[in-house]
Design a protein around this motif. Sequence first.
Motif, PDB file in Angstrom:
ATOM      1  N   PRO A 262       0.842  -1.200   0.000  1.00 39.55           N
ATOM      2  CA  PRO A 262       0.000   0.000   0.000  1.00 39.55           C
ATOM      3  C   PRO A 262       0.880   1.253   0.000  1.00 39.55           C
ATOM      4  CG  PRO A 262       0.131  -0.888   2.214  1.00 39.55           C
ATOM      5  CD  PRO A 262       0.957  -1.805   1.341  1.00 39.55           C
ATOM      6  N   VAL A 263       1.089   1.820  -1.156  1.00 41.44           N
ATOM      7  CA  VAL A 263       1.912   3.027  -1.273  1.00 41.44           C
ATOM      8  C   VAL A 263       1.013   4.240  -1.059  1.00 41.44           C
ATOM      9  CG1 VAL A 263       3.398   4.368  -2.790  1.00 41.44           C
ATOM     10  CG2 VAL A 263       3.496   1.870  -2.842  1.00 41.44           C
ATOM     11  N   TYR A 264       1.447   5.102  -0.149  1.00 40.65           N
ATOM     12  CA  TYR A 264       0.628   6.258   0.235  1.00 40.65           C
ATOM     13  C   TYR A 264       1.082   7.469  -0.573  1.00 40.65           C
ATOM     14  CZ  TYR A 264      -2.441   8.574   3.654  1.00 40.65           C
ATOM     15  OH  TYR A 264      -3.481   9.230   4.266  1.00 40.65           O
ATOM     16  N   LEU A 265       0.228   7.934  -1.457  1.00 43.82           N
ATOM     17  CA  LEU A 265       0.556   9.016  -2.375  1.00 43.82           C
ATOM     18  C   LEU A 265      -0.223  10.278  -2.032  1.00 43.82           C
ATOM     19  CD1 LEU A 265       0.440   7.000  -5.726  1.00 43.82           C
ATOM     20  CD2 LEU A 265       2.439   7.464  -4.285  1.00 43.82           C
ATOM     21  N   TYR A 266       0.288  11.405  -2.502  1.00 47.88           N
ATOM     22  CA  TYR A 266      -0.448  12.661  -2.350  1.00 47.88           C
ATOM     23  C   TYR A 266      -0.495  13.384  -3.692  1.00 47.88           C
ATOM     24  CZ  TYR A 266       3.801  15.493  -2.640  1.00 47.88           C
ATOM     25  OH  TYR A 266       4.947  16.111  -3.088  1.00 47.88           O
ATOM     26  N   HIS A 267      -1.480  14.240  -3.834  1.00 46.11           N
ATOM     27  CA  HIS A 267      -1.580  15.130  -4.987  1.00 46.11           C
ATOM     28  C   HIS A 267      -1.861  16.539  -4.485  1.00 46.11           C
ATOM     29  CE1 HIS A 267      -2.240  11.372  -7.267  1.00 46.11           C
ATOM     30  NE2 HIS A 267      -1.835  12.064  -8.316  1.00 46.11           N
ATOM     31  N   ASP A 290       6.766  11.037 -16.425  1.00 50.04           N
ATOM     32  CA  ASP A 290       8.112  10.558 -16.723  1.00 50.04           C
ATOM     33  C   ASP A 290       8.498   9.438 -15.760  1.00 50.04           C
ATOM     34  OD1 ASP A 290       9.135  11.700 -14.338  1.00 50.04           O
ATOM     35  OD2 ASP A 290       9.712  13.563 -15.332  1.00 50.04           O
ATOM     36  N   LEU A 291       9.771   9.060 -15.742  1.00 50.69           N
ATOM     37  CA  LEU A 291      10.231   7.935 -14.932  1.00 50.69           C
ATOM     38  C   LEU A 291      10.824   8.364 -13.594  1.00 50.69           C
ATOM     39  CD1 LEU A 291      11.903   5.508 -17.495  1.00 50.69           C
ATOM     40  CD2 LEU A 291       9.528   5.637 -16.748  1.00 50.69           C
ATOM     41  N   ARG A 292      10.717   9.620 -13.217  1.00 47.84           N
ATOM     42  CA  ARG A 292      11.233  10.035 -11.916  1.00 47.84           C
ATOM     43  C   ARG A 292      10.508   9.290 -10.788  1.00 47.84           C
ATOM     44  NH1 ARG A 292      11.414  15.155 -14.611  1.00 47.84           N
ATOM     45  NH2 ARG A 292      13.480  16.105 -14.504  1.00 47.84           N
ATOM     46  N   LYS A 293      11.263   8.843  -9.837  1.00 45.59           N
ATOM     47  CA  LYS A 293      10.681   8.169  -8.682  1.00 45.59           C
ATOM     48  C   LYS A 293      10.040   9.159  -7.722  1.00 45.59           C
ATOM     49  CE  LYS A 293      11.197   4.284  -7.822  1.00 45.59           C
ATOM     50  NZ  LYS A 293      10.351   3.110  -8.112  1.00 45.59           N
ATOM     51  N   SER A 294      10.464  10.412  -7.778  1.00 46.44           N
ATOM     52  CA  SER A 294       9.924  11.426  -6.868  1.00 46.44           C
ATOM     53  C   SER A 294       8.885  12.312  -7.544  1.00 46.44           C
ATOM     54  CB  SER A 294      11.054  12.292  -6.301  1.00 46.44           C
ATOM     55  OG  SER A 294      11.714  13.004  -7.326  1.00 46.44           O
ATOM     56  N   GLY A 295       8.311  11.825  -8.627  1.00 46.77           N
ATOM     57  CA  GLY A 295       7.206  12.551  -9.231  1.00 46.77           C
ATOM     58  C   GLY A 295       7.631  13.477 -10.342  1.00 46.77           C
ATOM     59  N   GLY A 296       7.284  13.129 -11.562  1.00 43.03           N
ATOM     60  CA  GLY A 296       7.510  13.992 -12.707  1.00 43.03           C
ATOM     61  C   GLY A 296       6.340  13.818 -13.655  1.00 43.03           C
ATOM     62  N   PHE A 297       5.290  14.576 -13.433  1.00 46.05           N
ATOM     63  CA  PHE A 297       4.104  14.418 -14.273  1.00 46.05           C
ATOM     64  C   PHE A 297       3.356  15.737 -14.327  1.00 46.05           C
ATOM     65  CE2 PHE A 297       3.262  12.763 -10.000  1.00 46.05           C
ATOM     66  CZ  PHE A 297       2.155  13.498  -9.582  1.00 46.05           C
ATOM     67  N   ILE A 307      -1.699  19.934 -11.782  1.00 42.63           N
ATOM     68  CA  ILE A 307      -1.721  18.839 -10.817  1.00 42.63           C
ATOM     69  C   ILE A 307      -0.319  18.277 -10.661  1.00 42.63           C
ATOM     70  CG2 ILE A 307      -2.818  16.659 -10.181  1.00 42.63           C
ATOM     71  CD1 ILE A 307      -4.806  18.963 -10.598  1.00 42.63           C
ATOM     72  N   SER A 308       0.116  18.047  -9.422  1.00 50.11           N
ATOM     73  CA  SER A 308       1.406  17.434  -9.159  1.00 50.11           C
ATOM     74  C   SER A 308       1.280  16.584  -7.901  1.00 50.11           C
ATOM     75  CB  SER A 308       2.492  18.502  -8.993  1.00 50.11           C
ATOM     76  OG  SER A 308       3.769  17.902  -8.861  1.00 50.11           O
ATOM     77  N   GLY A 309       2.411  15.993  -7.453  1.00 47.57           N
ATOM     78  CA  GLY A 309       2.361  15.180  -6.242  1.00 47.57           C
ATOM     79  C   GLY A 309       3.538  14.237  -6.149  1.00 47.57           C
ATOM     80  N   GLY A 310       3.389  13.212  -5.306  1.00 47.63           N
ATOM     81  CA  GLY A 310       4.449  12.235  -5.077  1.00 47.63           C
ATOM     82  C   GLY A 310       4.036  11.280  -3.984  1.00 47.63           C
ATOM     83  N   ALA A 311       5.006  10.647  -3.345  1.00 50.13           N
ATOM     84  CA  ALA A 311       4.733   9.737  -2.238  1.00 50.13           C
ATOM     85  C   ALA A 311       4.780  10.510  -0.926  1.00 50.13           C
ATOM     86  CB  ALA A 311       5.754   8.605  -2.214  1.00 50.13           C
ATOM     87  N   VAL A 312       3.846  10.211  -0.027  1.00 48.51           N
ATOM     88  CA  VAL A 312       3.806  10.867   1.276  1.00 48.51           C
ATOM     89  C   VAL A 312       5.055  10.488   2.075  1.00 48.51           C
ATOM     90  CG1 VAL A 312       2.581  11.006   3.474  1.00 48.51           C
ATOM     91  CG2 VAL A 312       1.283  10.939   1.330  1.00 48.51           C
ATOM     92  N   PHE A 313       5.722  11.480   2.651  1.00 47.69           N
ATOM     93  CA  PHE A 313       6.856  11.248   3.546  1.00 47.69           C
ATOM     94  C   PHE A 313       6.345  11.429   4.971  1.00 47.69           C
ATOM     95  CE2 PHE A 313      10.975  13.009   5.419  1.00 47.69           C
ATOM     96  CZ  PHE A 313      11.463  11.754   5.698  1.00 47.69           C
ATOM     97  N   ALA A 314       6.128  10.310   5.650  1.00 51.62           N
ATOM     98  CA  ALA A 314       5.378  10.311   6.908  1.00 51.62           C
ATOM     99  C   ALA A 314       6.246  10.691   8.101  1.00 51.62           C
ATOM    100  CB  ALA A 314       4.742   8.946   7.124  1.00 51.62           C
ATOM    101  N   LYS A 422       5.832  -0.447   5.608  1.00 50.51           N
ATOM    102  CA  LYS A 422       6.234   0.664   6.460  1.00 50.51           C
ATOM    103  C   LYS A 422       7.286   1.528   5.772  1.00 50.51           C
ATOM    104  CE  LYS A 422       7.574   1.786  11.181  1.00 50.51           C
ATOM    105  NZ  LYS A 422       7.877   1.255  12.543  1.00 50.51           N
ATOM    106  N   ALA A 423       8.247   0.875   5.094  1.00 48.12           N
ATOM    107  CA  ALA A 423       9.308   1.627   4.412  1.00 48.12           C
ATOM    108  C   ALA A 423       8.738   2.543   3.340  1.00 48.12           C
ATOM    109  CB  ALA A 423      10.312   0.656   3.797  1.00 48.12           C
ATOM    110  N   ALA A 424       7.634   2.128   2.723  1.00 40.19           N
ATOM    111  CA  ALA A 424       7.027   2.940   1.664  1.00 40.19           C
ATOM    112  C   ALA A 424       6.598   4.309   2.171  1.00 40.19           C
ATOM    113  CB  ALA A 424       5.835   2.206   1.063  1.00 40.19           C
TER     114      ALA A 424
END
Length: 440
Positions: A262-267, A290-297, A307-314, A422-424
């Motif tokens: 379960p990957v927790y994403l934000y926009h 694109d292929l950026r892991k930290s969000g390139g769209f 619209i932008s976003g990425g993975a939540v850093f908890a 958890k690491a996600a």
Amino acid sequence: MSMASPIDPTMQGVIWTKTLQATVRDYPTLAGEETADLVVIGGGYSGLNAAIHAARNGLRVILLEAGRVGNGAAGRNGGYNVPHFPGGVTPSAVAEAVGKRKGSALSELVLHGADAVFRQIEEFQIKCSAVQNGWLQPAHSETSLQKVRKVHDEWKALGANVEWHSPADVADLTGAKGYIGGWSNGEGGTVNPYGLAIGLARAAEQCGVRIFENSAVSGFEETAQGVVVRCGAAKVTARSALFATNAYMGDFLPAIQKSVIPVYLYHVATKPLSDALRQSILKTQMCFTDLRKSGGFGRLDADGRLISGGAVFAMGDHVAYGEDHARARMKMLFPQLTDADIPVESYWEGYCAVTESYLPHILRLGRNVFSVGGFSTRGVNLAQNLGRVMGEFMAGKRALDDVPVNVYDQRHDIALWSIKAKAARYIFPYYRLKDRLGLT
């Protein structure tokens, strides 16, 4: 790690609730005892499409949703309808993962799936700001250039109507800077994803599906009478059941929960861009990822919001962290933007179910009980089309072996699931570092 209560029926902060073109319908809560041929658990894209196409093929269908229709990933994603697998996954890699026959069928499903989604939107007259102006996958580094060129070449060899673009072409089509090439498919596009979900629910009703909201499943069993699915004291007895809950399973069924991460994403959504900026930023309303892991769209909504976003850093103030990253990424992609141009109007979060192969799968949980999930950021296309295929299978119109994904008759837990899940929640800074070093 517990995910017992991830449901948020309020859709707090989700921009798509503000730009709906149709009224949200309230559906009743399950009470007493009901019977059906098929009970579908999950009111997102895969569940709704399975219900629609099972009903169209003659089944009496009941759909149960723990919260509200579309309040999970279906209503919270970015609304990109992409005719491609996740990231740099190639058709040949898919064939290796699921076998040549299924791989060919799955590639065909994905390649034409985006267009099929738009055609179904037209058929059911769903008002969801659908724009089919194409999707582009640009390369942000030499590493990604090799990957996206391979993806393009494989699709081209399969006869796909794809086009390769020079750096100048990419800059002109998107208005974004720094890309060194890329490819596009004109069948892609964008939607208001929540509007699409509530439109699919109306279509399901028109097909005879009975929908119950706020009806969380608490257990199921197979008996001589069929599959009994319980929601507290209420229950549905059916010939078969399909779980389409993806990352919103919670702790109820570990067999489903632990088959995906379960990957927790934000926009985030900005205020609408000025008319002047819209002349240079995504002027054709094409979208890109694109292929950026930290969000390139990038995409614009119907009112010109970026619209932008990425993975939540908890850690710490994760909302402020996410907003700051999104604004910085927007300005990196579009240097013509200033902070004053892109105040954040909306911020929202949600889960995405990601598999280790980045491909969905089916679990057989009983003689007539199945689950489908793991769409790995490609839900607008793949969840709907595979949901349709599963609906046809549940109606007896195709064999299980004809469903073009891996089918597991036993549990298929991801190794070290608790650690990876958890690491996600904490890995986003590492993704940013990999991007900065050109490793993605």
